[in-house]
Design a protein around this motif. Structure first.
Motif, PDB file in Angstrom:
ATOM      1  N   PHE A 162       0.835  -1.200   0.000  1.00 14.80           N
ATOM      2  CA  PHE A 162       0.000   0.000   0.000  1.00 14.80           C
ATOM      3  C   PHE A 162       0.872   1.254   0.000  1.00 14.80           C
ATOM      4  CE2 PHE A 162      -4.559  -0.584   0.466  1.00 14.80           C
ATOM      5  CZ  PHE A 162      -4.678  -1.937   0.715  1.00 14.80           C
ATOM      6  N   GLN A 163       1.830   1.296   0.897  1.00 15.45           N
ATOM      7  CA  GLN A 163       2.643   2.493   1.057  1.00 15.45           C
ATOM      8  C   GLN A 163       3.460   2.812  -0.190  1.00 15.45           C
ATOM      9  OE1 GLN A 163       4.509   0.938   4.618  1.00 15.45           O
ATOM     10  NE2 GLN A 163       3.560   2.507   5.894  1.00 15.45           N
ATOM     11  N   GLN A 164       4.088   1.786  -0.774  1.00 14.05           N
ATOM     12  CA  GLN A 164       4.930   2.018  -1.944  1.00 14.05           C
ATOM     13  C   GLN A 164       4.108   2.319  -3.187  1.00 14.05           C
ATOM     14  OE1 GLN A 164       6.877  -1.731  -1.419  1.00 14.05           O
ATOM     15  NE2 GLN A 164       8.746  -0.823  -0.597  1.00 14.05           N
ATOM     16  N   GLU A 165       2.992   1.623  -3.363  1.00 14.12           N
ATOM     17  CA  GLU A 165       2.156   1.845  -4.544  1.00 14.12           C
ATOM     18  C   GLU A 165       1.517   3.227  -4.544  1.00 14.12           C
ATOM     19  OE1 GLU A 165       1.291   0.458  -7.281  1.00 14.12           O
ATOM     20  OE2 GLU A 165       2.011  -1.595  -7.220  1.00 14.12           O
ATOM     21  N   MET A 166       1.178   3.748  -3.381  1.00 14.94           N
ATOM     22  CA  MET A 166       0.452   5.008  -3.307  1.00 14.94           C
ATOM     23  C   MET A 166       1.358   6.230  -3.274  1.00 14.94           C
ATOM     24  SD  MET A 166      -2.547   3.888  -0.624  1.00 14.94           S
ATOM     25  CE  MET A 166      -3.562   5.326  -0.963  1.00 14.94           C
ATOM     26  N   THR A 167       2.673   6.020  -3.358  1.00 14.39           N
ATOM     27  CA  THR A 167       3.620   7.123  -3.226  1.00 14.39           C
ATOM     28  C   THR A 167       4.377   7.337  -4.527  1.00 14.39           C
ATOM     29  OG1 THR A 167       3.928   6.544  -0.898  1.00 14.39           O
ATOM     30  CG2 THR A 167       5.546   8.027  -1.887  1.00 14.39           C
ATOM     31  N   PRO A 168       4.417   8.564  -5.053  1.00 13.60           N
ATOM     32  CA  PRO A 168       5.213   8.839  -6.262  1.00 13.60           C
ATOM     33  C   PRO A 168       6.703   8.684  -5.990  1.00 13.60           C
ATOM     34  CG  PRO A 168       4.350  10.875  -5.335  1.00 13.60           C
ATOM     35  CD  PRO A 168       3.704   9.759  -4.573  1.00 13.60           C
ATOM     36  N   ASP A 169       7.454   8.421  -7.056  1.00 18.66           N
ATOM     37  CA  ASP A 169       8.886   8.166  -6.922  1.00 18.66           C
ATOM     38  C   ASP A 169       9.611   9.253  -6.144  1.00 18.66           C
ATOM     39  OD1 ASP A 169       8.668   5.817  -8.249  1.00 18.66           O
ATOM     40  OD2 ASP A 169       9.516   6.519 -10.144  1.00 18.66           O
ATOM     41  N   ARG A 170       9.314  10.493  -6.452  1.00 14.89           N
ATOM     42  CA  ARG A 170      10.090  11.581  -5.867  1.00 14.89           C
ATOM     43  C   ARG A 170       9.854  11.742  -4.363  1.00 14.89           C
ATOM     44  NH1 ARG A 170       7.509  16.332  -4.948  1.00 14.89           N
ATOM     45  NH2 ARG A 170       5.287  16.392  -5.465  1.00 14.89           N
ATOM     46  N   LEU A 171       8.789  11.091  -3.845  1.00 13.23           N
ATOM     47  CA  LEU A 171       8.473  11.199  -2.421  1.00 13.23           C
ATOM     48  C   LEU A 171       8.721   9.898  -1.653  1.00 13.23           C
ATOM     49  CD1 LEU A 171       5.117  13.216  -2.518  1.00 13.23           C
ATOM     50  CD2 LEU A 171       7.331  14.033  -1.714  1.00 13.23           C
ATOM     51  N   LEU A 172       9.269   8.888  -2.322  1.00 17.38           N
ATOM     52  CA  LEU A 172       9.433   7.595  -1.657  1.00 17.38           C
ATOM     53  C   LEU A 172      10.295   7.699  -0.403  1.00 17.38           C
ATOM     54  CD1 LEU A 172       9.821   5.143  -4.666  1.00 17.38           C
ATOM     55  CD2 LEU A 172       8.121   4.968  -2.835  1.00 17.38           C
ATOM     56  N   GLY A 173      11.418   8.408  -0.503  1.00 19.53           N
ATOM     57  CA  GLY A 173      12.288   8.549   0.658  1.00 19.53           C
ATOM     58  C   GLY A 173      11.606   9.286   1.790  1.00 19.53           C
TER      59      GLY A 173
END
Length: 425
Positions: free
Chosen positions: A339-350
């Protein structure tokens, strides 16, 4: 059927290297989990409050650098962060046996090493979580998280199993040399991964505070991410209270030796391994959203079996409750990580990873201190009861969120995803 198809992600050389690096790094971590407090309890005769303080220092890095770590990691290549933090952690751990042999190891030295190691671990974990979508592609996140959870579970079994006899044979301080070696080899394996993620685009006017706020706001305004984060925060606080007194309860009230304690912790690892193997199937059967709260609701109350235990067979019966806790915890983490990784754009993953870690893990040092204070005031047994009750209540934020009725993962891609399918080329 091709070898790659049969092995899935393990058929890819770069993921295989990350898998191996994870195995060695986690083996080192699990040995630390047992050996570091035993250095304090057995070698230095630390009291309950000192053991709680050591537990607090181990995770205080999440409070000290938790939020800025995400913004900093988003500016860097994640693989490079993982390599450097692994190697430095290996050097830091090596100072404990050196100080022991030189005759000047103290509880305060242990706390200092635990703090430095914990700060480095924050950067490693933020980079690690953010790197996986780049390495495997978002369509393979469930499989990637499940396989990495499996290897972490295997090391949860083997770590205490190795550490217990080693502590008995060569002493807890020297056992940390094995942890140091595992961290070092993990960093070297990560160095051999050939697939690099694109270099992050530099901001024209980088502002740390603004970047931190953007990541924090993104998580807090999303009801699913917010509920997962708060549930983890409550769970982790009471889990650490529980764990802080668990070793003291087993060593001083049940009378177990290091090998017996290692056996109990290995049982928890068995539960975690079973959970990792079952995670994908259970999530598909019950639903990824449902399993996040149901796994905790079913397994957390079983931790109350331990404070009921007495010397003899009952303590091993109580260990089944701890194994169940690990089983449910891994199933829950695999599901919610997707859920967390799928719902987050690349630039905000960190920054997503750092924000959730800051809040979810921020209570861990508090839990260590509370565990030490509670143990000193009320005893280890009462502290275990408090921890068991608190872990059970951690299900409430998820039950009161859209996860209560959300059966499956949202189907839309996170905005800003520019990755490719993992098996392409």
């Amino acid at each position: 059927m091709s070898k790659t198809s049969r092995l899935g992600l393990l058929g890819d050389r770069d993921f295989g290297r990350l898998f191996a690096a994870t195995a060695l790094g986690q083996l080192g971590d699990r040995i630390i989990f047992l050996a570091l407090p035993l250095v304090a309890v057995v070698a230095l005769n630390a009291d309950e409050f000192q053991v709680g303080l050591l537990a607090a220092m181990t995770t205080a890095g999440s409070l000290l650098v938790g939020l800025p770590a995400g913004a900093w990691v988003d500016r860097m290549r994640k693989r490079s962060v993982m390599i450097s933090t692994d190697l430095v952690r290996a050097l830091v751990l090596m100072t404990i046996p050196v100080a022991w042999w030189a005759g000047f190891l103290t509880v305060w030295w242990l706390c200092t090493v635990a703090l430095v190691h914990g700060v480095l671990t924050v950067f490693f974990d933020v980079a690690y979580v953010s790197y996986l979508p780049h390495l495997v592609g978002r369509d393979n996140l469930m499989e990637g998280n499940s396989k990495l959870s499996t290897v972490r579970s295997v090391t949860s079994i083997s770590g205490p199993t190795v550490a217990g006899p080693l502590v008995g044979l060569i002493g807890a301080p020297a056992t940390l040399l094995v942890s140091s070696a595992g961290m070092a080899v993990s960093g070297l394996l990560a160095f051999t991964i050939r697939r690099h993620e694109p270099k992050p685009e530099p901001s024209e006017h980088p502002q740390l505070a603004r970047e931190i706020k953007e990541g924090f706001t993104f998580v807090v305004k999303n009801p699913i991410l917010r509920a997962i984060m708060l549930g983890d925060a409550i769970f982790n606080l009471f889990l650490v209270m529980y764990q802080t007194m668990l070793l003291i309860f087993l060593e001083r009230q049940i009378g177990l030796q290091p090998f017996g304690i290692g056996l109990i912790l290995s049982g928890m690892g068995c539960g975690a391994l079973l959970g990792a193997l079952m995670a994908t199937t259970v999530s598909k059967w019950i639903g990824q959203g449902t399993v996040i709260w149901l796994a905790a609701l079913v397994t957390c109350p079983l931790t109350a079996l331990m404070p009921l235990a007495r010397p003899g067979w009952s303590v091993y019966a109580a260990a089944i409750g701890l194994a169940a806790l690990s089983l449910g915890g891994v199933i829950r983490v695999v599901a919610q990580s997707g859920f967390q990784q799928e719902m987050t754009p690349d630039r905000l993953l960190g920054r997503m990873s750092a924000t959730t870690r800051f809040v979810s893990w921020g209570g861990i040092p508090v839990g260590g201190l509370l565990g030490g204070v509670s143990g000193s005031a009320f005893g280890a047994t009462t502290t275990l009861w408090i921890g068991a009750a608190g872990m059970t209540l951690s299900v409430l934020p998820n039950l009161l969120s859209p996860l209560r009725t959300m059966h499956r993962l949202p189907t839309e891609k996170a905005p800003g995803f520019a990755g490719r399918d993992f098996m392409d080329g």
